[in-house]
Write a protein that holds these residues in place. Structure first.
Motif, PDB file in Angstrom:
ATOM      1  N   ARG A 222     -26.436 -12.209  -5.661  1.00 29.63           N
ATOM      2  CA  ARG A 222     -27.522 -12.591  -4.755  1.00 29.63           C
ATOM      3  C   ARG A 222     -27.812 -11.499  -3.728  1.00 29.63           C
ATOM      4  O   ARG A 222     -28.964 -11.289  -3.350  1.00 29.63           O
ATOM      5  N   THR A 223     -26.764 -10.834  -3.254  1.00 29.36           N
ATOM      6  CA  THR A 223     -26.922  -9.703  -2.330  1.00 29.36           C
ATOM      7  C   THR A 223     -25.994  -8.580  -2.769  1.00 29.36           C
ATOM      8  O   THR A 223     -24.769  -8.741  -2.721  1.00 29.36           O
ATOM      9  N   PRO A 224     -26.517  -7.441  -3.216  1.00 25.13           N
ATOM     10  CA  PRO A 224     -25.649  -6.325  -3.594  1.00 25.13           C
ATOM     11  C   PRO A 224     -24.856  -5.821  -2.391  1.00 25.13           C
ATOM     12  O   PRO A 224     -25.357  -5.827  -1.261  1.00 25.13           O
ATOM     13  N   SER A 225     -23.637  -5.384  -2.629  1.00 24.56           N
ATOM     14  CA  SER A 225     -22.789  -4.835  -1.573  1.00 24.56           C
ATOM     15  C   SER A 225     -22.543  -3.346  -1.811  1.00 24.56           C
ATOM     16  O   SER A 225     -22.451  -2.895  -2.956  1.00 24.56           O
ATOM     17  N   PHE A 226     -22.441  -2.603  -0.723  1.00 24.94           N
ATOM     18  CA  PHE A 226     -21.958  -1.228  -0.816  1.00 24.94           C
ATOM     19  C   PHE A 226     -20.441  -1.269  -0.985  1.00 24.94           C
ATOM     20  O   PHE A 226     -19.749  -1.976  -0.254  1.00 24.94           O
ATOM     21  N   THR A 227     -19.922  -0.513  -1.933  1.00 26.97           N
ATOM     22  CA  THR A 227     -18.479  -0.427  -2.077  1.00 26.97           C
ATOM     23  C   THR A 227     -18.075   1.024  -2.328  1.00 26.97           C
ATOM     24  O   THR A 227     -18.773   1.756  -3.033  1.00 26.97           O
ATOM     25  N   MET A 228     -16.966   1.412  -1.712  1.00 26.83           N
ATOM     26  CA  MET A 228     -16.453   2.776  -1.819  1.00 26.83           C
ATOM     27  C   MET A 228     -15.233   2.789  -2.742  1.00 26.83           C
ATOM     28  O   MET A 228     -14.517   1.795  -2.853  1.00 26.83           O
ATOM     29  N   PRO A 229     -14.948   3.902  -3.367  1.00 26.44           N
ATOM     30  CA  PRO A 229     -13.740   3.980  -4.181  1.00 26.44           C
ATOM     31  C   PRO A 229     -12.488   3.905  -3.312  1.00 26.44           C
ATOM     32  O   PRO A 229     -12.398   4.566  -2.278  1.00 26.44           O
ATOM     33  N   MET A 230     -11.527   3.083  -3.715  1.00 24.73           N
ATOM     34  CA  MET A 230     -10.298   2.915  -2.941  1.00 24.73           C
ATOM     35  C   MET A 230      -9.379   4.124  -3.061  1.00 24.73           C
ATOM     36  O   MET A 230      -8.725   4.521  -2.101  1.00 24.73           O
ATOM     37  N   ARG A 231      -9.283   4.695  -4.243  1.00 25.08           N
ATOM     38  CA  ARG A 231      -8.380   5.818  -4.532  1.00 25.08           C
ATOM     39  C   ARG A 231      -6.937   5.441  -4.194  1.00 25.08           C
ATOM     40  O   ARG A 231      -6.228   6.172  -3.498  1.00 25.08           O
ATOM     41  N   ASN A 232      -6.526   4.296  -4.661  1.00 25.21           N
ATOM     42  CA  ASN A 232      -5.169   3.822  -4.376  1.00 25.21           C
ATOM     43  C   ASN A 232      -4.132   4.749  -5.014  1.00 25.21           C
ATOM     44  O   ASN A 232      -4.377   5.341  -6.068  1.00 25.21           O
ATOM     45  N   GLU A 233      -2.979   4.864  -4.357  1.00 24.79           N
ATOM     46  CA  GLU A 233      -1.906   5.707  -4.869  1.00 24.79           C
ATOM     47  C   GLU A 233      -0.575   4.979  -4.792  1.00 24.79           C
ATOM     48  O   GLU A 233      -0.343   4.166  -3.895  1.00 24.79           O
ATOM     49  N   THR A 234       0.299   5.298  -5.743  1.00 26.68           N
ATOM     50  CA  THR A 234       1.692   4.874  -5.641  1.00 26.68           C
ATOM     51  C   THR A 234       2.375   5.775  -4.623  1.00 26.68           C
ATOM     52  O   THR A 234       2.205   7.004  -4.652  1.00 26.68           O
ATOM     53  N   LEU A 235       3.114   5.182  -3.691  1.00 22.76           N
ATOM     54  CA  LEU A 235       3.752   5.956  -2.629  1.00 22.76           C
ATOM     55  C   LEU A 235       5.077   6.534  -3.113  1.00 22.76           C
ATOM     56  O   LEU A 235       5.918   5.821  -3.660  1.00 22.76           O
ATOM     57  N   THR A 236       5.255   7.825  -2.908  1.00 21.95           N
ATOM     58  CA  THR A 236       6.483   8.493  -3.325  1.00 21.95           C
ATOM     59  C   THR A 236       7.585   8.267  -2.292  1.00 21.95           C
ATOM     60  O   THR A 236       7.305   8.044  -1.108  1.00 21.95           O
ATOM     61  N   PRO A 237       8.840   8.320  -2.708  1.00 24.86           N
ATOM     62  CA  PRO A 237       9.946   8.181  -1.749  1.00 24.86           C
ATOM     63  C   PRO A 237       9.873   9.213  -0.624  1.00 24.86           C
ATOM     64  O   PRO A 237      10.202   8.906   0.523  1.00 24.86           O
ATOM     65  N   GLU A 238       9.434  10.420  -0.946  1.00 22.46           N
ATOM     66  CA  GLU A 238       9.343  11.468   0.077  1.00 22.46           C
ATOM     67  C   GLU A 238       8.319  11.101   1.143  1.00 22.46           C
ATOM     68  O   GLU A 238       8.566  11.276   2.353  1.00 22.46           O
ATOM     69  N   TYR A 239       7.170  10.565   0.706  1.00 26.13           N
ATOM     70  CA  TYR A 239       6.145  10.172   1.670  1.00 26.13           C
ATOM     71  C   TYR A 239       6.618   8.987   2.511  1.00 26.13           C
ATOM     72  O   TYR A 239       6.423   8.962   3.736  1.00 26.13           O
ATOM     73  N   VAL A 240       7.253   8.019   1.869  1.00 30.29           N
ATOM     74  CA  VAL A 240       7.765   6.853   2.595  1.00 30.29           C
ATOM     75  C   VAL A 240       8.756   7.288   3.670  1.00 30.29           C
ATOM     76  O   VAL A 240       8.734   6.790   4.796  1.00 30.29           O
ATOM     77  N   ASP A 241       9.619   8.236   3.348  1.00 31.56           N
ATOM     78  CA  ASP A 241      10.575   8.739   4.341  1.00 31.56           C
ATOM     79  C   ASP A 241       9.855   9.385   5.523  1.00 31.56           C
ATOM     80  O   ASP A 241      10.255   9.213   6.679  1.00 31.56           O
ATOM     81  N   GLU A 242       8.788  10.134   5.226  1.00 36.66           N
ATOM     82  CA  GLU A 242       8.006  10.753   6.303  1.00 36.66           C
ATOM     83  C   GLU A 242       7.418   9.695   7.224  1.00 36.66           C
ATOM     84  O   GLU A 242       7.462   9.822   8.461  1.00 36.66           O
ATOM     85  N   VAL A 243       6.856   8.647   6.609  1.00 32.27           N
ATOM     86  CA  VAL A 243       6.251   7.578   7.399  1.00 32.27           C
ATOM     87  C   VAL A 243       7.296   6.917   8.286  1.00 32.27           C
ATOM     88  O   VAL A 243       7.067   6.704   9.486  1.00 32.27           O
ATOM     89  N   LYS A 244       8.439   6.600   7.718  1.00 38.02           N
ATOM     90  CA  LYS A 244       9.469   5.904   8.496  1.00 38.02           C
ATOM     91  C   LYS A 244       9.987   6.755   9.650  1.00 38.02           C
ATOM     92  O   LYS A 244      10.338   6.234  10.707  1.00 38.02           O
ATOM     93  N   ARG A 245      10.038   8.068   9.449  1.00 38.37           N
ATOM     94  CA  ARG A 245      10.454   8.945  10.552  1.00 38.37           C
ATOM     95  C   ARG A 245       9.404   8.995  11.656  1.00 38.37           C
ATOM     96  O   ARG A 245       9.728   9.283  12.813  1.00 38.37           O
ATOM     97  N   ASN A 246       8.165   8.722  11.293  1.00 36.96           N
ATOM     98  CA  ASN A 246       7.068   8.923  12.245  1.00 36.96           C
ATOM     99  C   ASN A 246       6.313   7.652  12.595  1.00 36.96           C
ATOM    100  O   ASN A 246       5.199   7.716  13.113  1.00 36.96           O
ATOM    101  N   TYR A 247       6.915   6.493  12.321  1.00 33.58           N
ATOM    102  CA  TYR A 247       6.220   5.234  12.589  1.00 33.58           C
ATOM    103  C   TYR A 247       5.773   5.111  14.044  1.00 33.58           C
ATOM    104  O   TYR A 247       4.675   4.646  14.337  1.00 33.58           O
ATOM    105  N   ALA A 248       6.630   5.512  14.979  1.00 33.77           N
ATOM    106  CA  ALA A 248       6.291   5.342  16.404  1.00 33.77           C
ATOM    107  C   ALA A 248       4.978   6.044  16.749  1.00 33.77           C
ATOM    108  O   ALA A 248       4.107   5.475  17.411  1.00 33.77           O
ATOM    109  N   GLY A 249       4.833   7.257  16.267  1.00 34.35           N
ATOM    110  CA  GLY A 249       3.601   7.996  16.537  1.00 34.35           C
ATOM    111  C   GLY A 249       2.411   7.411  15.818  1.00 34.35           C
ATOM    112  O   GLY A 249       1.297   7.349  16.371  1.00 34.35           O
ATOM    113  N   ILE A 250       2.621   6.963  14.572  1.00 34.93           N
ATOM    114  CA  ILE A 250       1.535   6.340  13.802  1.00 34.93           C
ATOM    115  C   ILE A 250       1.034   5.095  14.525  1.00 34.93           C
ATOM    116  O   ILE A 250      -0.176   4.856  14.637  1.00 34.93           O
ATOM    117  N   ARG A 251       1.966   4.271  15.025  1.00 34.30           N
ATOM    118  CA  ARG A 251       1.576   3.036  15.720  1.00 34.30           C
ATOM    119  C   ARG A 251       0.841   3.338  17.019  1.00 34.30           C
ATOM    120  O   ARG A 251      -0.112   2.637  17.381  1.00 34.30           O
TER     121      ARG A 251
END
Length: 555
Positions: A222-251
């Motif tokens: 009934r109404t077309p929507s604009f949609t963007m590609p998500m480009r989802n990724e599986t998170l690697t252990p190395e990236y997860v470790d980076e995030v956990k070390r830097n959560y305080a700054g991310i938040r």
């Protein structure tokens, strides 16, 4: 931080006819309700929480439809109040699917021992302020009554499903499914003729998942929507470790951002760069995926000409992906600004229309007349179906608070107060409703920012207000008429500049018949919202009114 404390107020095991007294009552078991239970328990308050579903999770408990997935990065769409939980939980994908979100919610509930404080499969039927006793009296569909000085409505902006305003819905004799109340068991679409009504964020996720499974899929758009590609990724252990070390700054970045998340936000005006540079930036945002494009230019929601340039760029991408020119043209949204409706993300939505078994029914040129016993009848004829999926959304923002009787001073109800549209102070409190608090209320950032950051902020604000009452021997708090008027004028004046007003969406109440329409959300961004909300505690809540404890009055 104390985690997994001993429950202070376990849920009753059997209905009781006499009122049960608590310090605070919480309605809702989503992210806001769960954090509220933890926060107020740690403050030493005796509490009781109610949830209509069979477990915690809120919208993610109900939304089990095929393809259900969060449209914010998982690391943003998660609690920030507990460093322990941040370190102990590991996300597997950049954009988590519903089953993983439920596993996260379950992990948090177990880690903090939250479930004993909830009464599940329980709907609150009324909440009324007893002025003589300075108490909220809450009744449930179990026939129970609870009383407490404070009541928190953590009911969320998307809680009450909306059926389409189409004649004959109940006549359909095939299987009728609503995306917001999806069955817990798998649904087999193999060889079935399936119809989908609704092409917003949910409908897009359903279509791209069901299309490859179904015998035939008919999408009634009934109404077309604009949609963007998500480009989802599986998170690697190395990236997860980076995030956990830097959560305080991310938040900290998230709390100081416009959107309550870590998505990049540019200060660049669209026409401050050359056409060639703009094209390069848009192509890069399309490749990056997610909501990158929304943050590429600072003025997309206030400059209509800039907005149309971006909209035309996305329309061009639709034409590149969809092979059939007629289908591609019908899928191109026109007549409203891009991002004025909820931004959508997809993995293969437009590609799905290249499948031979997937058919787009353009309800703009061929409107739906009715739903029949056999399927859906448009002006051009009837489409027979085995399964009909209603991805028709919710009575958003105000639906949950108006779904049952909430009565404040002098017998005035929330329905009466909001008959011309929702009004409150900060989306947190209502004049005339002492000690009644909301999380992610309709006059805050609500759907325009990260709902978990808003929920945490709102619960902390409520906790500070209750602490102020206790420190000063006060019984009640509520905003003055002047404070409420002032906040609504701020909301109104900022909203006037936003292109969100140019689309008929649930954001402005246009999806519900006879609902007052208007942009009542705070469009100034999460950081500015936090700054406004910080003023009362800094100035002694001078724009709020209080009552002393009744005992003090009697003395």
């Amino acid at each position: 931080m104390a985690l997994a404390s001993t429950p202070s107020s376990p849920s009753p095991q059997s209905p009781s006819t006499s009122p049960q007294r608590r310090d605070i009552l919480i309605v809702g078991g989503g992210f806001g309700g769960m954090y509220a239970v933890y926060k107020f328990r740690e403050m030493g308050l005796q509490l009781q929480a109610f949830e209509a579903g069979g477990d915690v999770g809120g919208v993610w408990y109900w939304n089990r439809y095929p393809g259900a997935r969060v449209d914010l990065p998982s690391i943003d769409y998660s609690y920030s109040f507990s460093p322990e939980i941040e370190q102990e939980w590991t996300w597997s994908e950049q954009f988590a699917a519903q089953p993983e979100l439920l596993r996260y919610i379950d992990f948090v509930a177990k880690r903090l021992d939250l479930r004993p404080h909830f009464q599940f499969n329980t709907r609150v039927t009324s909440a009324a302020w007893d002025e003589s006793r300075q108490l909220w009296v809450v009744k449930t569909d179990r026939g129970e009554t609870y009383e407490a000085p404070y009541c928190v409505m953590a009911t969320g902006p998307l809680s009450i499903p909306k059926e389409p305003d189409i004649p004959g819905v109940k006549r359909f004799k095939g299987r009728l499914l609503h995306s917001a109340r999806w069955p817990h068991e798998p649904v087999d679409f193999t060889g079935k003729r399936v119809g989908v009504i609704g092409t917003g964020s949910t409908g897009i996720q359903v279509v791209q998942d069901v299309g490859p499974q179904a015998g035939e899929l008919f999408v009634f758009q009934r109404t077309p929507s604009f949609t963007m590609p998500m480009r989802n990724e599986t998170l690697t252990p190395e990236y997860v470790d980076e995030v956990k070390r830097n959560y305080a700054g991310i938040r900290e970045i998230a709390r100081s951002s416009t959107v309550g998340g870590s998505r990049p936000q540019s200060t660049r005006a669209f026409f401050s760069v050359t056409p060639n540079q703009r094209r390069v930036l848009l192509e890069d945002a399309w490749k990056q995926g997610g909501l990158s494009m929304l943050g590429t230019f600072a003025d997309l929601m206030v400059n209509a000409e800039a907005n149309e340039h971006v909209a035309e760029f996305v329309r061009g991408k639709i034409g590149e992906v969809v092979k059939d020119p007629k289908t591609a043209e019908a899928l191109k949204p026109k007549g409203y600004p891009i991002f004025a409706r909820r931004p959508c993300l997809d993995t293969s939505y437009y590609e799905t229309y290249n499948l031979p078994n997937v058919h787009l029914v353009d309800c703009i040129t061929d409107p739906i007349v009715e739903i029949t016993e056999k399927g859906v009848r448009n002006e051009s004829g009837e489409t027979e179906l085995d399964i009909l999926i209603l991805a028709t959304g919710y009575d958003g923002l105000t639906g949950a608070m108006m779904a049952f009787d909430v009565t404040g001073r002098d017998g005035r109800t929330v329905r009466q107060k909001w008959q011309d549209g929702p009004r409150s102070t900060f989306g947190l409190m209502l004049e005339g409703f002492p000690n009644l608090f909301m999380t992610t209320g309709p006059n805050g950032p609500s759907a325009l920012a990260n709902i978990i950051r808003i929920s945490e902020h709102d619960v902390d604000w409520i906790a500070d207000a209750i602490t102020h009452l206790k420190k000063n021997g006060l019984a009640t708090i509520e905003p003055t008429v002047q404070a409420e008027d002032a906040w609504m004028e701020i909301v109104r004046s900022i909203a006037q500049r936003s292109l969100i007003n140019k689309a008929k969406t649930w954001w402005v109440g246009a999806n519900v018949k006879d609902k007052p329409q208007g942009l009542t959300m705070f469009t100034g961004g999460f950081l500015k919202y936090r700054e406004y909300c910080a003023v009362p505690s800094a100035n002694g809540y001078r724009d709020f009114q209080f009552e002393p404890q009744m005992e003090a009055v009697a003395a």
